[in-house]
Structure formats: C-alpha cells, structure tokens
Design an enzyme around this catalytic site. Structure first.
Site, short mmCIF file in Angstrom:
data_model
loop_
_atom_site.label_atom_id
_atom_site.label_comp_id
_atom_site.label_asym_id
_atom_site.label_seq_id
_atom_site.Cartn_x
_atom_site.Cartn_y
_atom_site.Cartn_z
N THR A 101 -34.56 49.41 -6.96
CA THR A 101 -35.02 49.09 -5.61
C THR A 101 -36.54 49.01 -5.51
O THR A 101 -37.28 49.49 -6.37
CB THR A 101 -34.53 50.14 -4.60
OG1 THR A 101 -35.10 51.41 -4.91
CG2 THR A 101 -33.02 50.25 -4.62
N ASP A 102 -36.97 48.42 -4.40
CA ASP A 102 -38.40 48.40 -4.08
C ASP A 102 -38.72 49.66 -3.26
O ASP A 102 -37.88 50.53 -3.09
CB ASP A 102 -38.77 47.12 -3.34
CG ASP A 102 -38.04 46.95 -2.01
OD1 ASP A 102 -37.48 47.93 -1.47
OD2 ASP A 102 -38.04 45.81 -1.49
N MET A 103 -39.90 49.73 -2.72
CA MET A 103 -40.32 50.92 -1.99
C MET A 103 -39.49 51.16 -0.73
O MET A 103 -39.42 52.28 -0.23
CB MET A 103 -41.80 50.83 -1.63
CG MET A 103 -42.69 50.94 -2.86
SD MET A 103 -44.45 50.76 -2.49
CE MET A 103 -44.72 52.14 -1.40
#
Length: 130
Positions: free
Chosen positions: A12-14
C-alpha cells in the site's frame, strides 16, 4: 481459476490503498498458479530453454483495494493458439471487481528471445475456463 491474495502493508501507499503496480504482481502470481494447475512445470520448461513472456497488458482500474483486504484473482482463458495465450484476469473483493486486465502471453527461448510454440497443455486449451 481462483487465487487468493491478502493485502499487506508493503502493498500500500501512505493512505493504506494498494499501489497500482501491485495489481500486476497479483495477477502474475495468479497466472503462475493457473499454469501450475494445468500441470506445467515452469522450472523444467525453463531448463529446456522456454519461458513465458508478457507481450501485452490492457489494464482497467475500477476501485481501490486497501490494507488487510482479502482479494480473489480469477484467470480465464480468452483464446489460445500455437504461439500465444490471451487471458482475462480480474481482482475482486467480496465479488466486486477492482481491477481487470487482458494479458497476452508468448513462449520464448530465454537465451535468444525468439518466439517458441506454446507447451502442448496450453495449445490444447480451446474452451474458456475459470
């Protein structure tokens, strides 16, 4: 053919949303699983000089997967010939399609890059399967 994937933090991203390139990893794993279920030993095939290469991918991002989601990736034959296979792969969460791709595979000689005939198990596929 179905394949299950769990979304981990590294995917995932942030914001906890699956990074777009990871869908390609998910469908790659599902394709490897699909080939294995056909009885094709990719290690033995490679030792004989043949590997699969993705020739084309058409991808459609429909909705976001998130951290801890459990995803199902389906792989279905669209068509097969002596030198290529086209598949439709769909990543779903609870029956909702999140990502869809049309993938074209060819078999190549990994040393020269020359196209080879598909293994017999793939050439024999005529009817779409799931």
């Amino acid at each position: 053919m179905g394949f299950r994937v769990t979304v981990y933090y590294e995917d995932t991203d942030m914001g906890g949303i699956v990074y777009h390139a990871n869908y390609l990893k998910y469908i790659e794993r599902a394709r490897s699983h699909w080939v294995r279920t056909l009885g094709i030993d990719q290690v033995a095939l490679r030792d004989e000089g043949t590997v699969f290469a993705v020739r084309r991918v058409e991808a459609e991002f429909l909705a976001s997967a998130r951290l801890d989601d459990v995803l199902d990736v389906t792989t279905a034959l669209v068509d097969a010939s002596g030198v290529r296979v086209r598949l439709e792969q769909v990543v779903q969460r609870g029956g909702q399609a999140l990502f869809r791709a049309q993938v074209e595979l060819v078999a190549i000689d990994w040393r020269s890059g020359a196209v080879r005939r598909m293994p017999a198990a793939l050439r024999a596929l005529k009817e779409p399967r799931d």
